[in-house]
Design a protein around this motif. Structure first.
Motif, mmCIF file in Angstrom:
data_model
loop_
_atom_site.group_PDB
_atom_site.id
_atom_site.type_symbol
_atom_site.label_atom_id
_atom_site.label_comp_id
_atom_site.label_asym_id
_atom_site.label_seq_id
_atom_site.Cartn_x
_atom_site.Cartn_y
_atom_site.Cartn_z
ATOM 1 N N VAL A 271 48.817 36.787 39.267
ATOM 2 C CA VAL A 271 48.999 38.023 40.610
ATOM 3 C C VAL A 271 49.277 38.952 39.639
ATOM 4 N N PRO A 272 48.715 40.339 40.994
ATOM 5 C CA PRO A 272 48.715 41.940 40.359
ATOM 6 C C PRO A 272 50.196 42.281 39.308
ATOM 7 N N ALA A 273 50.854 41.690 38.991
ATOM 8 C CA ALA A 273 52.373 41.795 37.964
ATOM 9 C C ALA A 273 51.433 41.622 36.926
ATOM 10 N N ILE A 274 50.732 40.605 36.640
ATOM 11 C CA ILE A 274 50.572 39.785 35.558
ATOM 12 C C ILE A 274 49.348 40.496 34.921
ATOM 13 N N HIS A 275 47.872 41.144 36.016
ATOM 14 C CA HIS A 275 47.269 41.808 36.092
ATOM 15 C C HIS A 275 47.353 42.886 35.432
ATOM 16 N N GLU A 276 48.627 43.511 35.733
ATOM 17 C CA GLU A 276 48.655 44.972 35.178
ATOM 18 C C GLU A 276 49.028 44.697 33.521
ATOM 19 N N ILE A 277 49.849 43.665 33.254
ATOM 20 C CA ILE A 277 50.239 43.631 31.589
ATOM 21 C C ILE A 277 48.996 43.748 30.984
ATOM 22 N N LEU A 278 48.232 42.662 31.201
ATOM 23 C CA LEU A 278 46.761 42.393 30.722
ATOM 24 C C LEU A 278 46.305 43.699 29.992
ATOM 25 N N LEU A 279 46.113 44.075 31.412
ATOM 26 C CA LEU A 279 45.402 45.448 31.609
ATOM 27 C C LEU A 279 45.498 46.965 30.398
ATOM 28 N N ASP A 280 47.586 46.375 30.714
ATOM 29 C CA ASP A 280 48.281 47.780 29.576
ATOM 30 C C ASP A 280 48.350 47.069 28.089
ATOM 31 N N ARG A 281 48.363 45.344 28.263
ATOM 32 C CA ARG A 281 47.683 45.828 26.523
ATOM 33 C C ARG A 281 46.507 45.412 26.294
ATOM 34 N N SER A 282 46.142 45.606 26.815
ATOM 35 C CA SER A 282 44.112 45.520 26.413
ATOM 36 C C SER A 282 43.394 46.254 25.542
ATOM 37 N N GLU A 283 44.824 47.584 24.968
ATOM 38 C CA GLU A 283 43.912 48.451 24.535
ATOM 39 C C GLU A 283 43.990 47.868 22.632
ATOM 40 N N HIS A 284 45.166 46.768 22.946
ATOM 41 C CA HIS A 284 45.282 46.332 21.561
ATOM 42 C C HIS A 284 45.181 44.675 21.241
ATOM 43 N N GLU A 285 45.375 44.700 22.461
ATOM 44 C CA GLU A 285 45.090 42.486 22.374
ATOM 45 C C GLU A 285 43.859 42.172 23.210
ATOM 46 N N TYR A 286 42.802 42.545 23.734
ATOM 47 C CA TYR A 286 41.887 41.911 24.116
ATOM 48 C C TYR A 286 41.280 41.947 23.054
ATOM 49 N N SER A 301 48.475 36.380 45.602
ATOM 50 C CA SER A 301 50.038 36.119 46.113
ATOM 51 C C SER A 301 50.462 36.871 46.258
ATOM 52 N N ALA A 302 49.604 38.828 46.179
ATOM 53 C CA ALA A 302 50.129 40.142 46.260
ATOM 54 C C ALA A 302 49.242 40.869 46.576
ATOM 55 N N PRO A 303 49.353 42.551 47.004
ATOM 56 C CA PRO A 303 48.982 43.161 47.181
ATOM 57 C C PRO A 303 48.217 43.707 45.247
ATOM 58 N N LEU A 304 47.155 44.277 45.194
ATOM 59 C CA LEU A 304 45.917 44.638 43.869
ATOM 60 C C LEU A 304 45.785 46.210 44.470
ATOM 61 N N ASN A 305 45.870 47.040 43.822
ATOM 62 C CA ASN A 305 45.401 48.470 44.454
ATOM 63 C C ASN A 305 43.999 48.222 43.769
ATOM 64 N N THR A 306 43.062 49.137 44.473
ATOM 65 C CA THR A 306 42.134 49.130 43.932
ATOM 66 C C THR A 306 41.792 49.779 42.549
ATOM 67 N N ALA A 307 42.666 51.084 42.214
ATOM 68 C CA ALA A 307 42.145 51.208 41.041
ATOM 69 C C ALA A 307 42.261 50.709 40.295
ATOM 70 N N THR A 308 44.028 49.226 39.587
ATOM 71 C CA THR A 308 43.628 48.516 39.072
ATOM 72 C C THR A 308 42.063 47.296 38.816
ATOM 73 N N GLN A 309 41.954 47.099 39.683
ATOM 74 C CA GLN A 309 40.829 45.978 40.346
ATOM 75 C C GLN A 309 39.907 46.833 39.769
ATOM 76 N N ARG A 310 39.203 48.106 39.602
ATOM 77 C CA ARG A 310 38.125 48.470 39.161
ATOM 78 C C ARG A 310 38.460 48.380 37.217
ATOM 79 N N LEU A 312 40.509 46.661 35.861
ATOM 80 C CA LEU A 312 40.252 45.479 35.100
ATOM 81 C C LEU A 312 38.961 44.802 35.163
ATOM 82 N N GLU A 313 37.987 44.738 35.861
ATOM 83 C CA GLU A 313 36.498 44.837 36.201
ATOM 84 C C GLU A 313 36.184 45.808 34.851
ATOM 85 N N ARG A 314 36.267 46.715 34.399
ATOM 86 C CA ARG A 314 35.580 47.057 33.695
ATOM 87 C C ARG A 314 35.826 46.727 32.369
ATOM 88 N N THR A 315 36.874 46.458 31.898
ATOM 89 C CA THR A 315 37.818 45.793 30.716
ATOM 90 C C THR A 315 37.427 44.538 30.280
#
Length: 524
Positions: A271-286, A301-310, A312-315
């Motif tokens: 879901v987007p909430a988990i994608h947001e968590i992974l993105l927020d932590r990506s600088e130190h954990e990806y 399961s919920a709308p994903l805003n396009t800014a987060t989508q892009r 995530l794709e870059r990361t």
């Protein structure tokens, strides 16, 4: 005539749709063709369990359940985290001809009891973390022991079962599952799904993403909802892939990338909430170059805003595919295609997958291309209705079509874009405002992690727009700056007139925004 080598390679790599008729034979092809291939990776030691081993455990459970007096078409509950016990309980009960109702182990015992009683389940299988919870029917602890060598055994001692009342009288041996639609804040509806529904749903997911034996994933979403059950678990097993079940059966951002590397994952869904968590932590954990190369990442399961989508794709260096589904359609109804199979359109949830989708006006007439209306779905994955809810069934299921309650638009190529939920619309003096649209704008503001938009009662306009916003850790953006961002991108009547920066927002058990809790907490 000899077949050219290049053609042989293409044939070997060609997508093969899974062959199944429902839950009971989900593993059969893999057991025949690839018995020793890994099906699951389980426990904190990440032990491999083969298809042959998993099928043997399921058959053992089926035999034990068959000696209890349970009959084909009887309902049985399963309360368990994303562990080997859940998978074995699900497939074993299905092989015994039972109808399985997965339930959220985090629910209070009173709510679990109410759901089991309403359904008329005759017994319930419980996983290790649930044993001892007081329930109004026989509750049988189920344990699966897997050695480091991959050998496994089941501990289950079922007893006699009582005769019970409930909605299960509407079930038959054609049914495979009963899923509950709602979170903990409202009365849950019971959706019966047949083996035919299940087979069509699994085949649709597999075909959309061309899943096969070379694919693997980590179970992020809970299996008691359609997202985790159909998209991650069942589609992977039917296609011959592998699923890693995280330690203790729950998603952990701290171990996620280690899990992904351990199973050599090719994709995951969340879901987007988990994608947001992974993105927020990506600088130190990806893990960057050490991360497994992903074919795609899926969001549903919920709308994903396009800014987060892009972002995530870059990361992650992989396309992020938005999908759309609901319990009543056996999860997926539409998805963005793999990049080599079609265009990825910003803000879209893609094209229908194995079903028909139409957008209709208030009279039920199809809307022209580009005109918003209610999304209706028709096809082999759509349930027949709700159990013990004739009024709800009559309203939501019309001549084989499911009225989703979602608002959307179809473009000239059949891509669907969602604009909100009918019941969520805010009526500000006659202006209808989609909170989902305003949330998408808010989430695009630099520094904003998540937003919730809700109706604030008003004596003049009836309702005004309110918002609660979560700011990313380490960011200092404030309410005034966020509102300035909104005024440049929203109509004046859409701009929140009350905006509060909060530490966190409430979510449902499947990870979506809990709008009722938001309304109760922030609207008064």
């Amino acid at each position: 005539m000899a077949v050219p080598a290049a053609a042989s390679v293409r044939d070997a790599n060609r997508y093969r749709p899974p062959t199944l008729t429902g839950l009971a034979d989900l593993l059969d092809r893999q057991v025949r063709e690839r018995p020793y291939a890994r099906a699951l990776v389980v426990t904190g030691e990440r032990v491999h369990l083969s298809y042959r081993g998993l099928a043997a455990l399921a058959d053992d459970v089926a035999a034990r359940l068959g000696r209890t007096g349970l009959g084909r078409g009887d309902a049985i509950g399963v309360i368990c985290a994303n562990t080997a016990e859940f998978v074995v309980a699900l497939l074993g009960a299905a092989r015994a001809g039972l109808v399985v109702a997965p339930l959220d182990p985090a629910l209070p015992a009173s709510q679990l009891s109410a759901r089991l009683a309403a359904l008329g389940a005759r017994a319930v299988l419980v996983g290790p973390s649930v044993a001892g919870a007081p329930l109004p029917l026989p509750a049988w602890p189920l344990r699966v022991e897997v050695s480091r060598a991959g050998t496994a055994s089941v501990a289950l001692e079922p007893g006699a079962v009582p005769d019970v009342l409930g909605a299960a009288g509407e079930l038959s041996d054609r049914d495979a599952l009963v899923l509950f639609t709602a979170g903990t804040t409202e009365r849950a509806r019971m959706v019966p799904l047949t083996h035919t529904n299940v087979a069509a749903a699994v085949q649709g997911v597999c075909a959309t993403y061309e899943l096969g034996p070379g694919d693997a994933t980590v179970a992020v979403m809970p299996f008691f909802h359609g997202h985790g059950l159909f998209a991650a678990l069942l589609a992977s097993l039917a296609s011959g892939g592998c699923v890693l079940l995280p330690e203790r059966g729950r998603f952990s951002a701290g171990t996620f990338w280690d899990d992904m590397r351990a199973v050599t994952a090719t994709w995951f869904t969340a879901v987007p909430a988990i994608h947001e968590i992974l993105l927020d932590r990506s600088e130190h954990e990806y893990p960057g170059p050490q991360a497994p190369p992903l074919k795609f990442v899926r969001s549903c399961s919920a709308p994903l805003n396009t800014a987060t989508q892009r972002a995530l794709e870059r990361t992650f260096g992989a396309p992020l595919l938005s999908a759309y589904g609901m319990t009543e359609s056996s999860h997926q109804a539409a998805s963005e295609p793999l990049p080599e199979r079609g265009a990825l359109k910003q803000g879209s949830v893609g094209r229908p997958t194995g079903v028909e989708v139409r957008v209709v006006d208030r009279s039920g007439r199809a809307c022209p291309v580009g005109v918003a209306g209610e999304v209706w779905v028709h096809g082999p994955t759509v349930a027949r209705g709700y159990l013990a809810d004739g009024d709800g069934t009559a309203y939501a299921f019309v001549d084989g079509w499911l009225r989703t309650g979602d608002l959307g638009v179809l473009d000239e190529e059949g891509y669907l874009s969602l604009t909100g939920r009918i019941k969520n619309l805010i009526n500000r003096g006659g202006e209808k405002i989609s909170p989902e649209h305003v949330e998408d704008i808010l989430a695009g503001c630099p520094g904003v992690a998540e937003a919730a938009v809700f109706a604030v009662p008003d004596g003049v306009y009836g309702q005004r727009v309110g918002a609660a916003v979560v700011v990313r850790e380490g960011e200092s953006v404030g309410a005034a700056e966020i509102l300035r961002y909104c005024r440049d991108r929203l109509a004046a009547f859409e701009v929140p007139e009350r905006l509060e920066v909060v530490a966190a927002l409430p979510h449902t058990g499947k990870g979506g925004l809990d709008r009722k809790a938001v309304q109760a907490r922030y609207a008064p």
